[in-house]
Design a protein around this motif. Structure first.
Motif, short mmCIF file in Angstrom:
data_model
loop_
_atom_site.label_atom_id
_atom_site.label_comp_id
_atom_site.label_asym_id
_atom_site.label_seq_id
_atom_site.Cartn_x
_atom_site.Cartn_y
_atom_site.Cartn_z
N PRO A 184 51.89 44.84 26.63
CA PRO A 184 51.77 46.29 26.75
C PRO A 184 50.65 46.64 27.72
N ALA A 185 50.87 47.66 28.54
CA ALA A 185 49.84 48.10 29.49
C ALA A 185 48.68 48.72 28.72
N ALA A 186 47.47 48.36 29.10
CA ALA A 186 46.28 48.85 28.40
C ALA A 186 46.02 50.32 28.67
N ASN A 187 46.27 50.77 29.89
CA ASN A 187 45.88 52.12 30.29
C ASN A 187 47.04 53.06 30.60
N GLU A 188 48.28 52.59 30.45
CA GLU A 188 49.47 53.41 30.71
C GLU A 188 50.40 53.35 29.50
N PRO A 189 50.26 54.28 28.55
CA PRO A 189 51.12 54.27 27.36
C PRO A 189 52.60 54.29 27.74
N GLY A 190 53.39 53.50 27.00
CA GLY A 190 54.83 53.43 27.25
C GLY A 190 55.24 52.46 28.34
N PHE A 191 54.28 51.78 28.94
CA PHE A 191 54.57 50.81 29.99
C PHE A 191 54.17 49.41 29.52
N GLU A 192 54.77 48.41 30.14
CA GLU A 192 54.31 47.04 29.99
C GLU A 192 53.91 46.54 31.36
N VAL A 193 52.96 45.59 31.37
CA VAL A 193 52.62 44.94 32.63
C VAL A 193 53.37 43.62 32.69
N ARG A 194 53.88 43.33 33.86
CA ARG A 194 54.47 42.02 34.16
C ARG A 194 53.55 41.42 35.20
N CYS A 195 52.83 40.39 34.79
CA CYS A 195 51.74 39.85 35.59
C CYS A 195 52.07 38.50 36.18
N GLU A 196 51.90 38.38 37.49
CA GLU A 196 51.95 37.10 38.18
C GLU A 196 50.50 36.62 38.19
N LEU A 197 50.21 35.59 37.40
CA LEU A 197 48.83 35.15 37.18
C LEU A 197 48.49 33.92 38.01
N PHE A 198 47.31 33.97 38.64
CA PHE A 198 46.82 32.88 39.47
C PHE A 198 45.41 32.49 39.01
N GLU A 199 45.10 31.21 39.07
CA GLU A 199 43.74 30.74 38.79
C GLU A 199 43.01 30.56 40.11
N VAL A 200 41.80 31.13 40.18
CA VAL A 200 40.99 31.05 41.39
C VAL A 200 39.55 30.78 40.99
N THR A 201 38.93 29.77 41.58
CA THR A 201 37.51 29.49 41.35
C THR A 201 36.73 29.98 42.56
N VAL A 202 35.67 30.74 42.29
CA VAL A 202 34.84 31.26 43.37
C VAL A 202 33.37 31.00 43.06
N GLN A 203 32.59 30.92 44.11
CA GLN A 203 31.14 30.74 43.97
C GLN A 203 30.38 31.90 44.60
N THR A 204 31.10 32.87 45.14
CA THR A 204 30.47 34.00 45.82
C THR A 204 30.18 35.13 44.83
N PRO A 205 29.14 35.91 45.10
CA PRO A 205 28.84 37.05 44.22
C PRO A 205 29.95 38.10 44.32
N VAL A 206 30.13 38.84 43.25
CA VAL A 206 31.12 39.92 43.24
C VAL A 206 30.39 41.26 43.29
N LYS A 207 31.01 42.22 43.96
CA LYS A 207 30.46 43.56 44.07
C LYS A 207 31.54 44.55 43.65
N PRO A 208 31.44 45.11 42.43
CA PRO A 208 32.46 46.08 42.01
C PRO A 208 32.58 47.22 43.01
N ALA A 209 33.80 47.54 43.39
CA ALA A 209 34.08 48.62 44.34
C ALA A 209 35.40 49.28 43.95
N ALA A 210 35.86 50.20 44.76
CA ALA A 210 37.10 50.94 44.52
C ALA A 210 37.05 51.51 43.11
N GLU A 211 38.06 51.23 42.29
CA GLU A 211 38.10 51.81 40.94
C GLU A 211 37.40 50.97 39.87
N ILE A 212 36.77 49.88 40.26
CA ILE A 212 36.11 49.01 39.28
C ILE A 212 34.72 49.57 38.95
#
Length: 133
Positions: free
Chosen positions: A73-101
């Motif tokens: 079930p979608a967390a933020n859209e009632p009545g919807f489900e998410v269909r997720c294509e999931l990938f594993e990624v390892t990173v060593q770089t810092p993250v900077k929240p931007a856009a809607e994050i």
């Protein structure tokens, strides 16, 4: 009939046994970074675009290992489900929240369990990562 949202998301790892969870602005649930797949866009391309837009992370498609398709079930859209294509990624770089994050946190299993988790993260992704030895 349930309506679906097609997304690409990352089980983003830091090499120390932690995963990155994000919370979008104005929402309460933590989830995997990623986002909607645009028409005609390959899931790995969508993931690379979203990670760059949302966290300032640049990845090459070869860095991402495909883990499969998951639904919840979608967390933020009632009545919807998410269909997720999931990938594993390892990173060593810092993250900077931007856009809607609004918030991005590196967590281990214990820390993750104290957060308000999206159904996909709680029921499918974290159990895959933190399965008993």
């Amino acid at each position: 009939m349930t309506r679906s949202i097609l997304i690409a998301a990352a089980l983003l790892l830091d090499g120390n046994g932690r995963t990155l969870l994000v919370r979008k602005r104005g929402t309460a649930f933590f989830m995997q970074p990623g986002g909607k797949i645009e028409p005609g866009e390959h899931p790995i391309q969508a993931l690379a675009r979203e990670l760059n837009e949302e966290l300032g992370i640049e990845i090459a498609p070869a860095q991402a290992a495909y883990l499969g398709t998951y639904t919840a079930p979608a967390a933020n859209e009632p009545g919807f489900e998410v269909r997720c294509e999931l990938f594993e990624v390892t990173v060593q770089t810092p993250v900077k929240p931007a856009a809607e994050i609004e918030e991005a946190v590196w967590v281990d299993l214990q820390q993750a369990q104290s957060l308000n988790l999206a159904p996909l993260t709680r029921d499918s992704v974290l159990p895959r990562l933190f399965k008993p030895a």
